[in-house]
Design an enzyme around this catalytic site. Structure first.
Site, PDB file in Angstrom:
ATOM      1  N   GLY A  11      18.603  17.396  51.446  1.00  0.00           N
ATOM      2  CA  GLY A  11      19.289  18.682  51.333  1.00  0.00           C
ATOM      3  C   GLY A  11      19.642  19.099  49.923  1.00  0.00           C
ATOM      4  O   GLY A  11      20.555  19.885  49.709  1.00  0.00           O
ATOM      5  N   SER A  12      18.916  18.590  48.928  1.00  0.00           N
ATOM      6  CA  SER A  12      19.257  18.961  47.538  1.00  0.00           C
ATOM      7  C   SER A  12      19.024  20.453  47.310  1.00  0.00           C
ATOM      8  O   SER A  12      19.786  21.101  46.595  1.00  0.00           O
ATOM      9  CB  SER A  12      18.454  18.123  46.543  1.00  0.00           C
ATOM     10  OG  SER A  12      17.094  18.509  46.531  1.00  0.00           O
ATOM     11  N   ASN A  13      17.986  21.011  47.929  1.00  0.00           N
ATOM     12  CA  ASN A  13      17.755  22.457  47.766  1.00  0.00           C
ATOM     13  C   ASN A  13      18.859  23.252  48.454  1.00  0.00           C
ATOM     14  O   ASN A  13      19.343  24.255  47.918  1.00  0.00           O
ATOM     15  CB  ASN A  13      16.384  22.842  48.336  1.00  0.00           C
ATOM     16  CG  ASN A  13      15.268  22.612  47.335  1.00  0.00           C
ATOM     17  OD1 ASN A  13      15.169  23.317  46.342  1.00  0.00           O
ATOM     18  ND2 ASN A  13      14.460  21.605  47.564  1.00  0.00           N
ATOM     19  N   HIS A 108       7.990  25.086  49.196  1.00  0.00           N
ATOM     20  CA  HIS A 108       6.918  24.108  49.343  1.00  0.00           C
ATOM     21  C   HIS A 108       6.644  23.512  47.958  1.00  0.00           C
ATOM     22  O   HIS A 108       6.504  24.261  46.975  1.00  0.00           O
ATOM     23  CB  HIS A 108       5.667  24.781  49.915  1.00  0.00           C
ATOM     24  CG  HIS A 108       4.498  23.868  50.038  1.00  0.00           C
ATOM     25  ND1 HIS A 108       4.393  22.926  51.040  1.00  0.00           N
ATOM     26  CD2 HIS A 108       3.394  23.733  49.265  1.00  0.00           C
ATOM     27  CE1 HIS A 108       3.263  22.244  50.866  1.00  0.00           C
ATOM     28  NE2 HIS A 108       2.637  22.715  49.813  1.00  0.00           N
TER      29      HIS A 108
END
Ligand code: GRF
Length: 203
Positions: A11-13, A108
């Protein structure tokens, strides 16, 4: 604008999007984080910053359709203007996408249309690419085929391992996704006839 983020992993994004949304002038807020994995590291990160989380383990459902139906029902309750897939490792059905056409973004880790699918960094290295990067795009029925909103490139260095390249690409993912979300939330970019088109002042 109300945003629901989908994660399957660290979940870094999602966290970067949440941090950007926290800025006063940012035109979006993450109202919920959904995951298909109860052990997704990003769930704890979301909870730490007070974002409600919802988990839909695939094994709890008899079919892909039932799984998606449960997710879509909760999604309707959240009334999202935008859905951000952020490290979500499951393909959405055409039916799911049609319900939220033009509202679903994905990141992506390649410069699409090069290297759709998995294992993109190893493939880029093996192909001898000198640049690599990421693409934030609108989600359409085909996998990793939707129109690009933002792309960011990084150099491929001699001796790079896939992990080295993944780490370098991740740093620009964390800038590309918030930029793309801002453009869509501000209405400066939208999807029209399966193309990403600039609207208004940005036209
Ligand atoms: C990133 O490489 C992203 O491009 C891909 O999943 C990886 C992990 O993302 N979709 P995150 O750290 O879970 O946001």
């Amino acid at each position: 604008k109300r945003v629901v983020a989908f994660i399957s992993g660290s979940g870094s994004n999602m966290l970067r999007l949440a941090q950007e949304c926290a800025a006063a002038d940012f035109p979006a807020e993450i109202v919920a984080v959904f995951s298909d994995k109860a052990d997704a590291g990003g769930l704890a990160k979301a909870q730490e910053i007070g974002i409600p989380t919802f988990v839909f383990p695939r094994k709890d459902f008899v079919s892909k359709e039932a799984h998606e139906e449960a997710i879509l029902a909760e999604l309707d309750r959240q009334r999202p203007d935008i859905v951000c897939l952020a490290g979500y490792m499951r393909l959405l059905s055409g039916r799911f996408i049609a319900r939220h056409e033009g509202r679903i973004l994905n990141i992506h880790p390649s410069l699409l249309p090069l290297f759709p699918g998995l294992d993109t960094h190893r493939r880029a290295i093996e192909a001898g690419m000198k640049i690599a990067g990421c693409t934030v795009h609108f989600v359409t029925e085909g996998m990793d085929e939707g129109p690009a909103i933002v792309q960011a490139a990084v150099p491929v260095m001699a001796g790079d391992t896939p992990a080295d390249l993944a780490a370098r690409v991740l740093t620009v993912e964390h800038r590309a996704y918030p930029l793309a979300l801002r453009l869509v939330a501000e209405g400066k970019v939208r999807m029209k006839n399966a193309k990403a088109v600039a609207t208004g002042a940005a036209a």
